[in-house]
Design a protein around this motif. Structure first.
Motif, PDB file in Angstrom:
ATOM      1  N   LYS A   1       0.826  -1.210   0.000  1.00 62.21           N
ATOM      2  CA  LYS A   1       0.000   0.000   0.000  1.00 62.21           C
ATOM      3  C   LYS A   1       0.856   1.254   0.000  1.00 62.21           C
ATOM      4  O   LYS A   1       0.559   2.227  -0.707  1.00 62.21           O
ATOM      5  CB  LYS A   1      -0.928  -0.005   1.219  1.00 62.21           C
ATOM      6  CG  LYS A   1      -1.814   1.237   1.321  1.00 62.21           C
ATOM      7  CD  LYS A   1      -2.694   1.192   2.568  1.00 62.21           C
ATOM      8  CE  LYS A   1      -3.519   2.471   2.694  1.00 62.21           C
ATOM      9  NZ  LYS A   1      -4.361   2.458   3.920  1.00 62.21           N
ATOM     10  N   ALA A   2       1.939   1.254   0.800  1.00 60.03           N
ATOM     11  CA  ALA A   2       2.793   2.437   0.888  1.00 60.03           C
ATOM     12  C   ALA A   2       3.413   2.769  -0.468  1.00 60.03           C
ATOM     13  O   ALA A   2       3.497   3.938  -0.863  1.00 60.03           O
ATOM     14  CB  ALA A   2       3.885   2.214   1.939  1.00 60.03           C
ATOM     15  N   ALA A   3       3.845   1.738  -1.206  1.00 56.99           N
ATOM     16  CA  ALA A   3       4.440   1.967  -2.524  1.00 56.99           C
ATOM     17  C   ALA A   3       3.412   2.557  -3.481  1.00 56.99           C
ATOM     18  O   ALA A   3       3.722   3.451  -4.283  1.00 56.99           O
ATOM     19  CB  ALA A   3       4.990   0.664  -3.077  1.00 56.99           C
ATOM     20  N   GLN A   4       2.184   2.079  -3.407  1.00 57.31           N
ATOM     21  CA  GLN A   4       1.132   2.584  -4.282  1.00 57.31           C
ATOM     22  C   GLN A   4       0.804   4.037  -3.973  1.00 57.31           C
ATOM     23  O   GLN A   4       0.568   4.843  -4.882  1.00 57.31           O
ATOM     24  CB  GLN A   4      -0.114   1.717  -4.133  1.00 57.31           C
ATOM     25  CG  GLN A   4      -1.234   2.083  -5.080  1.00 57.31           C
ATOM     26  CD  GLN A   4      -2.232   0.954  -5.241  1.00 57.31           C
ATOM     27  OE1 GLN A   4      -1.851  -0.193  -5.371  1.00 57.31           O
ATOM     28  NE2 GLN A   4      -3.509   1.290  -5.223  1.00 57.31           N
ATOM     29  N   LEU A   5       0.832   4.410  -2.692  1.00 60.76           N
ATOM     30  CA  LEU A   5       0.528   5.789  -2.316  1.00 60.76           C
ATOM     31  C   LEU A   5       1.659   6.742  -2.683  1.00 60.76           C
ATOM     32  O   LEU A   5       1.425   7.902  -3.020  1.00 60.76           O
ATOM     33  CB  LEU A   5       0.262   5.862  -0.809  1.00 60.76           C
ATOM     34  CG  LEU A   5      -1.058   5.233  -0.341  1.00 60.76           C
ATOM     35  CD1 LEU A   5      -1.111   5.184   1.182  1.00 60.76           C
ATOM     36  CD2 LEU A   5      -2.252   6.012  -0.888  1.00 60.76           C
ATOM     37  N   VAL A   6       2.895   6.249  -2.622  1.00 62.27           N
ATOM     38  CA  VAL A   6       4.055   7.108  -2.898  1.00 62.27           C
ATOM     39  C   VAL A   6       4.364   7.172  -4.393  1.00 62.27           C
ATOM     40  O   VAL A   6       4.571   8.253  -4.951  1.00 62.27           O
ATOM     41  CB  VAL A   6       5.295   6.620  -2.114  1.00 62.27           C
ATOM     42  CG1 VAL A   6       6.551   7.386  -2.572  1.00 62.27           C
ATOM     43  CG2 VAL A   6       5.080   6.812  -0.617  1.00 62.27           C
ATOM     44  N   PHE A   7       4.399   6.017  -5.059  1.00 59.70           N
ATOM     45  CA  PHE A   7       4.894   5.970  -6.441  1.00 59.70           C
ATOM     46  C   PHE A   7       3.799   5.962  -7.496  1.00 59.70           C
ATOM     47  O   PHE A   7       4.088   6.086  -8.679  1.00 59.70           O
ATOM     48  CB  PHE A   7       5.796   4.745  -6.615  1.00 59.70           C
ATOM     49  CG  PHE A   7       7.047   4.803  -5.783  1.00 59.70           C
ATOM     50  CD1 PHE A   7       8.037   5.730  -6.063  1.00 59.70           C
ATOM     51  CD2 PHE A   7       7.218   3.946  -4.712  1.00 59.70           C
ATOM     52  CE1 PHE A   7       9.184   5.802  -5.294  1.00 59.70           C
ATOM     53  CE2 PHE A   7       8.362   4.000  -3.938  1.00 59.70           C
ATOM     54  CZ  PHE A   7       9.349   4.932  -4.226  1.00 59.70           C
ATOM     55  N   GLY A   8       2.552   5.815  -7.092  1.00 60.16           N
ATOM     56  CA  GLY A   8       1.472   5.839  -8.062  1.00 60.16           C
ATOM     57  C   GLY A   8       0.579   4.621  -7.958  1.00 60.16           C
ATOM     58  O   GLY A   8       0.971   3.580  -7.417  1.00 60.16           O
ATOM     59  N   ASP A   9      -0.622   4.735  -8.487  1.00 57.47           N
ATOM     60  CA  ASP A   9      -1.605   3.662  -8.382  1.00 57.47           C
ATOM     61  C   ASP A   9      -1.322   2.597  -9.439  1.00 57.47           C
ATOM     62  O   ASP A   9      -1.829   2.648 -10.562  1.00 57.47           O
ATOM     63  CB  ASP A   9      -3.017   4.229  -8.564  1.00 57.47           C
ATOM     64  CG  ASP A   9      -4.092   3.242  -8.153  1.00 57.47           C
ATOM     65  OD1 ASP A   9      -3.757   2.047  -8.007  1.00 57.47           O
ATOM     66  OD2 ASP A   9      -5.241   3.663  -7.975  1.00 57.47           O
ATOM     67  N   PHE A  10      -0.513   1.616  -9.058  1.00 60.55           N
ATOM     68  CA  PHE A  10      -0.117   0.569  -9.992  1.00 60.55           C
ATOM     69  C   PHE A  10      -1.317  -0.220 -10.522  1.00 60.55           C
ATOM     70  O   PHE A  10      -1.284  -0.726 -11.643  1.00 60.55           O
ATOM     71  CB  PHE A  10       0.868  -0.393  -9.319  1.00 60.55           C
ATOM     72  CG  PHE A  10       2.172   0.250  -8.930  1.00 60.55           C
ATOM     73  CD1 PHE A  10       3.047   0.715  -9.893  1.00 60.55           C
ATOM     74  CD2 PHE A  10       2.518   0.384  -7.595  1.00 60.55           C
ATOM     75  CE1 PHE A  10       4.250   1.306  -9.544  1.00 60.55           C
ATOM     76  CE2 PHE A  10       3.718   0.977  -7.230  1.00 60.55           C
ATOM     77  CZ  PHE A  10       4.588   1.445  -8.206  1.00 60.55           C
ATOM     78  N   GLU A  11      -2.372  -0.330  -9.710  1.00 60.79           N
ATOM     79  CA  GLU A  11      -3.542  -1.101 -10.134  1.00 60.79           C
ATOM     80  C   GLU A  11      -4.224  -0.472 -11.344  1.00 60.79           C
ATOM     81  O   GLU A  11      -4.857  -1.172 -12.139  1.00 60.79           O
ATOM     82  CB  GLU A  11      -4.532  -1.224  -8.975  1.00 60.79           C
ATOM     83  CG  GLU A  11      -4.028  -2.098  -7.831  1.00 60.79           C
ATOM     84  CD  GLU A  11      -5.062  -2.256  -6.732  1.00 60.79           C
ATOM     85  OE1 GLU A  11      -6.146  -1.652  -6.868  1.00 60.79           O
ATOM     86  OE2 GLU A  11      -4.780  -2.963  -5.758  1.00 60.79           O
ATOM     87  N   LYS A  12      -4.102   0.841 -11.493  1.00 64.62           N
ATOM     88  CA  LYS A  12      -4.746   1.528 -12.610  1.00 64.62           C
ATOM     89  C   LYS A  12      -3.826   1.621 -13.836  1.00 64.62           C
ATOM     90  O   LYS A  12      -4.249   2.101 -14.886  1.00 64.62           O
ATOM     91  CB  LYS A  12      -5.173   2.932 -12.185  1.00 64.62           C
ATOM     92  CG  LYS A  12      -6.288   2.936 -11.144  1.00 64.62           C
ATOM     93  CD  LYS A  12      -6.692   4.359 -10.794  1.00 64.62           C
ATOM     94  CE  LYS A  12      -7.819   4.375  -9.764  1.00 64.62           C
ATOM     95  NZ  LYS A  12      -8.214   5.761  -9.398  1.00 64.62           N
ATOM     96  N   MET A  13      -2.580   1.184 -13.691  1.00 65.05           N
ATOM     97  CA  MET A  13      -1.631   1.243 -14.801  1.00 65.05           C
ATOM     98  C   MET A  13      -1.735  -0.012 -15.654  1.00 65.05           C
ATOM     99  O   MET A  13      -2.018  -1.101 -15.147  1.00 65.05           O
ATOM    100  CB  MET A  13      -0.195   1.371 -14.273  1.00 65.05           C
ATOM    101  CG  MET A  13       0.075   2.609 -13.455  1.00 65.05           C
ATOM    102  SD  MET A  13       1.796   2.630 -12.862  1.00 65.05           S
ATOM    103  CE  MET A  13       1.710   3.975 -11.665  1.00 65.05           C
TER     104      MET A  13
END
Length: 279
Positions: A139-151
Motif C-alpha cells: 500500500k505504501a508503494a502505491q501511495l508514494v509511487f502511483g496507483d499501480f492497479e490503474k496502470m
C-alpha cells in the motif's frame, strides 16, 4: 536465430565502447600526433590481451565464433571491467554468467513476498522481474509511487515509466541521476533478452519518446543496484527523503525486492503516516 545475431552485434558494440575508454598511456604506449582512434587500436588491445588480431576483430564485428572463458577473462582484465560489466560480457558471449545461477520459480513465492511487503507497511516496497516489470507492491508503494492497479503493463515497467512518464519525472528529486543509474542497471540485467521482441520494442519506443534515452543508451553504461537515498517530491505529501535497498530473492533470483525506508529528514516519516491514514 535473430537473438543470437543481435547478441553478437551487442557484444561487438560493447567491446568497442570499452576499448575506446582505454588510453595508450595506461599501457606505456605513445599517443602520438597522428592517432585518430579514441582509446586503443584493435591491434594494441589484441596484443596486450594476448589474443589474435583477426580473432578479436571478428568479436567486434559480431562474427559467429566461439570464444573461450580464458579469452573473455583476459579482456575483462585489460579493459578493467567491474563485476557488473564482466557479467554483461559473459551473458552476451556465452548466454550465461561465469557462475551458474538458479532461475527456478517456486510455487507460492508471490504470496510469501506479498505478505512480507505488507508487514513492512511504513516502508514502500515493490517487486520487479528481469524485464523490470513491477509485479507486486504494498500500500505504501502505491501511495508514494502511483496507483499501480490503474496502470497497464507498459506503465508498470520501471524503465518505460522512468523515461516516458512526466508524472514520474516530477516525482523524483534528482531525476537525471536516477534515470542514468536505472538505465545502467537495465542494460546489465537485460542482457539475456537482447534480440527478443519485447526488448527491441521497449528500446525502440523509448528511443522515439525520450531524448535522454536516445542520448544515453548508446553509451553502454553498466551498473549494479546500489543502496542509497532518494528525494521524492510527492504531489500531495510534499518532499520526502527515503533510503532504499534492493534484494534478490534467493529462491527466485529473477525477482528483485526493493524497499524504501522514510527518514526523519523533511518530516518524511510524519508525511508518509499522513498518506497512509488518508490525510
Amino acid at each position: 536465430m535473430n537473438s543470437d545475431k543481435d547478441k553478437r552485434k551487442e557484444l561487438g558494440l560493447f567491446l568497442k565502447s570499452r576499448r575506446s575508454r582505454l588510453s595508450p598511456e595506461q599501457f606505456g604506449l605513445s599517443k602520438g600526433p597522428r592517432r585518430k582512434v579514441q582509446g586503443l587500436r584493435r591491434e594494441e588491445l589484441a596484443q596486450i590481451a594476448g589474443i589474435g588480431l583477426t580473432w578479436y576483430t571478428w568479436l567486434e564485428q559480431g562474427k559467429d565464433i566461439q570464444v573461450s572463458t580464458q579469452v573473455l577473462d583476459s579482456l575483462v582484465t585489460v579493459m578493467k571491467l567491474d563485476t557488473e560489466e564482466r557479467n554483461h560480457l559473459f551473458m552476451l558471449a556465452h548466454g550465461q554468467l561465469p557462475v551458474e545461477q538458479t532461475t527456478s520459480f517456486e510455487a507460492g513465492i508471490t504470496r510469501i513476498m506479498q505478505n512480507f511487503m505488507n508487514d513492512f507497511e511504513m516502508c514502500p516496497a515493490y517487486a520487479t522481474d528481469q524485464r523490470w516489470d513491477i509485479l507486486m507492491w504494498n500500500k505504501a508503494a502505491q501511495l508514494v509511487f502511483g496507483d499501480f492497479e490503474k496502470m497497464n503493463k507498459k506503465e508498470r515497467n520501471a524503465v518505460w515509466r522512468c523515461f516516458a512518464s512526466t508524472d514520474y519525472r516530477k516525482l523524483m528529486g534528482d531525476w537525471e541521476s536516477h534515470a542514468k543509474r536505472l538505465l545502467g542497471q537495465f542494460r546489465s540485467t537485460s542482457t539475456p533478452f537482447v534480440g527478443e521482441d519485447w526488448f527491441k520494442e521497449l528500446v525502440g519506443e523509448l528511443m522515439e519518446l525520450s531524448p535522454e534515452f536516445r542520448e544515453w543508451w548508446p553509451r553502454y553504461d553498466i551498473q549494479g543496484t546500489p543502496i542509497g537515498t532518494k528525494q521524492i517530491n510527492h504531489p500531495t505529501a510534499g518532499t520526502m527523503t527515503m533510503e532504499h535497498m534492493t534484494f534478490r530473492v534467493y529462491d527466485a533470483p529473477e525477482l528483485k525486492l526493493t524497499i524504501y525506508r522514510p527518514l526523519k529528514e523533511n518530516d518524511s516519516i510524519k508525511k508518509l503516516n499522513l498518506l497512509m491514514n488518508g490525510a
